[in-house]
Write an enzyme that holds these catalytic residues in place. Structure first.
Site, PDB file in Angstrom:
ATOM      1  N   GLU A  98      -3.988 -26.960  10.749  1.00 36.44           N
ATOM      2  CA  GLU A  98      -3.914 -28.049   9.753  1.00 36.44           C
ATOM      3  C   GLU A  98      -5.021 -27.934   8.706  1.00 36.44           C
ATOM      4  O   GLU A  98      -4.964 -28.570   7.671  1.00 36.44           O
ATOM      5  CB  GLU A  98      -3.947 -29.414  10.455  1.00 36.44           C
ATOM      6  CG  GLU A  98      -5.316 -29.913  10.902  1.00 36.44           C
ATOM      7  CD  GLU A  98      -5.833 -29.234  12.171  1.00 36.44           C
ATOM      8  OE1 GLU A  98      -5.220 -28.249  12.627  1.00 36.44           O
ATOM      9  OE2 GLU A  98      -6.875 -29.690  12.691  1.00 36.44           O
ATOM     10  N   HIS A 130      -7.478 -24.215  14.090  1.00 37.76           N
ATOM     11  CA  HIS A 130      -6.975 -25.394  13.381  1.00 37.76           C
ATOM     12  C   HIS A 130      -5.990 -25.019  12.266  1.00 37.76           C
ATOM     13  O   HIS A 130      -6.410 -24.844  11.121  1.00 37.76           O
ATOM     14  CB  HIS A 130      -8.143 -26.159  12.746  1.00 37.76           C
ATOM     15  CG  HIS A 130      -8.960 -26.912  13.738  1.00 37.76           C
ATOM     16  ND1 HIS A 130      -8.624 -28.172  14.168  1.00 37.76           N
ATOM     17  CD2 HIS A 130     -10.093 -26.581  14.387  1.00 37.76           C
ATOM     18  CE1 HIS A 130      -9.523 -28.595  15.045  1.00 37.76           C
ATOM     19  NE2 HIS A 130     -10.427 -27.649  15.200  1.00 37.76           N
ATOM     20  N   CYS A 158      -7.025 -27.700  19.405  1.00 39.34           N
ATOM     21  CA  CYS A 158      -8.450 -27.807  19.722  1.00 39.34           C
ATOM     22  C   CYS A 158      -8.675 -28.824  20.841  1.00 39.34           C
ATOM     23  O   CYS A 158      -8.323 -28.580  21.971  1.00 39.34           O
ATOM     24  CB  CYS A 158      -9.238 -28.132  18.460  1.00 39.34           C
ATOM     25  SG  CYS A 158     -11.009 -27.856  18.648  1.00 39.34           S
TER      26      CYS A 158
END
Lengths: 233, 84
Positions: free
Chosen positions: A202, A200, A86
């Site tokens: 994560e 994302h 990002c």
């Protein structure tokens, strides 16, 4: 294997990445402060999501000139692994480690939702645990994720097999939530050791969060590091 | 030396902000607008009094930080000597 997560003023996904690497994959992981020109011996350097320096001027522009960046560039040029997520992807573009630039999203809005991705490369250190054509679901959260480059440069990007993830619909058909040229969601450099993506991983790496499609990205890196160590041994 | 630097998206780059402003202008009755491009401007005061040196410094600033040359172009306008 040691991982370093760079912390810029305004990073807000740094702890999420740290958690995945340290607590889910049990890898030695440290935070790296943007103002220290020191990677502390990290094999993988992660530029996390969030905001850096308020994203004044352009997202990632100021961060692209911060003291740690020269070390990240040196690490990348020596073949070291660099992952930008990002805002981290935006910084890699501003640094020139990856080609192209980000415009505001086509719909002008901050986009915060799950998207679907088609895996285009599964032969990278970052993607070996995926397979080409696999459809992933991952969250995005950005205002400037509308990937741009000139048609000539985009052709070169595709020819050099630098597109890693492309946005798609749940069935794998074309989709483009933010207006990115050719649906590009993630790209790598020509050597494949620098990878940037807008979604994302994560935020979707454990069952508790209802989606584990992102975990394979991090475990791919660990697997390739382990394989590299075996070769060395 | 005072200068104004203006940054615009390259003509071939789609400008979502400009498009939104154009649509909004049309909506409130300004139907004579062909197109809108949204840019940004910087008023910069330099220590030097030499115009060629000022231009050189400003161009370097644009290339290094102020503009993203992948998608933006810049214009530099010298406004006059500081303090005047």
């Amino acid at each position: 294997m040691k991982c370093g997560v760079v912390v810029f003023p305004g990073s807000n996904c740094d702890h999420d990445v740290y958690h995945v690497l340290k607590h889910l994959l049990n890898v030695e992981t440290v935070f790296l402060w943007h103002d220290d020109a020191d990677l502390k011996g990290s094999d993988l350097v992660v530029l996390p999501g969030g905001f850096s320096y308020g994203d004044y001027l352009r997202a990632g522009a100021m961060a692209g000139l911060s003291p740690i960046v020269d070390e990240v560039r040196r690490h990348a040029e020596a073949g070291g692994l660099v992952l930008g997520i990002c805002n981290g992807f935006q910084i890699l573009l501003e640094m020139g480690l990856l080609p192209g630039a980000m415009r505001r999203n086509l719909g002008q809005r901050f986009l915060c939702r799950d998207v679907h991705l088609e895996v285009v490369r599964d032969d990278l250190a970052f993607t070996s645990q995926y397979s080409v054509g696999q459809i992933l679901r991952m969250p995005v959260a950005h205002a400037e994720g509308n990937y741009f480059d000139t048609p000539k440069n985009l052709d070169a990007l595709e020819k050099n097999r630098q597109v890693v993830f492309r946005y798609c619909d749940p069935g794998g058909g074309p989709d483009d939530p933010n207006g990115s040229e050719r649906g590009i969601a993630g790209i790598c450099n020509r050597d494949g050791n620098v990878f940037g993506l807008m979604p994302h991983p994560e935020r979707c790496s454990e069952e508790l969060l209802g989606n584990v499609d992102g975990l394979a990205l991090f475990s791919s890196v660990m697997k390739s590091a382990a394989a590299a160590m075996e070769v060395e041994a | 030396m005072k200068a104004r630097v203006t940054i615009y998206p390259r003509p071939e780059v789609l400008d979502p902000q400009g498009k939104a402003v154009h649509q909004a202008l049309t909506r409130v009755g300004f139907d004579g607008v062909n197109s809108v491009r949204v840019g940004k401007s910087f008023d910069i005061e330099l220590k030097t009094r030499s115009q060629p040196l000022a231009m050189k410094q400003l161009e370097a600033m644009c290339d290094k930080l102020l503009a993203n040359r992948v998608m933006e172009v810049y214009e530099i306008e010298i406004l006059g000597k500081a303090g005047k």
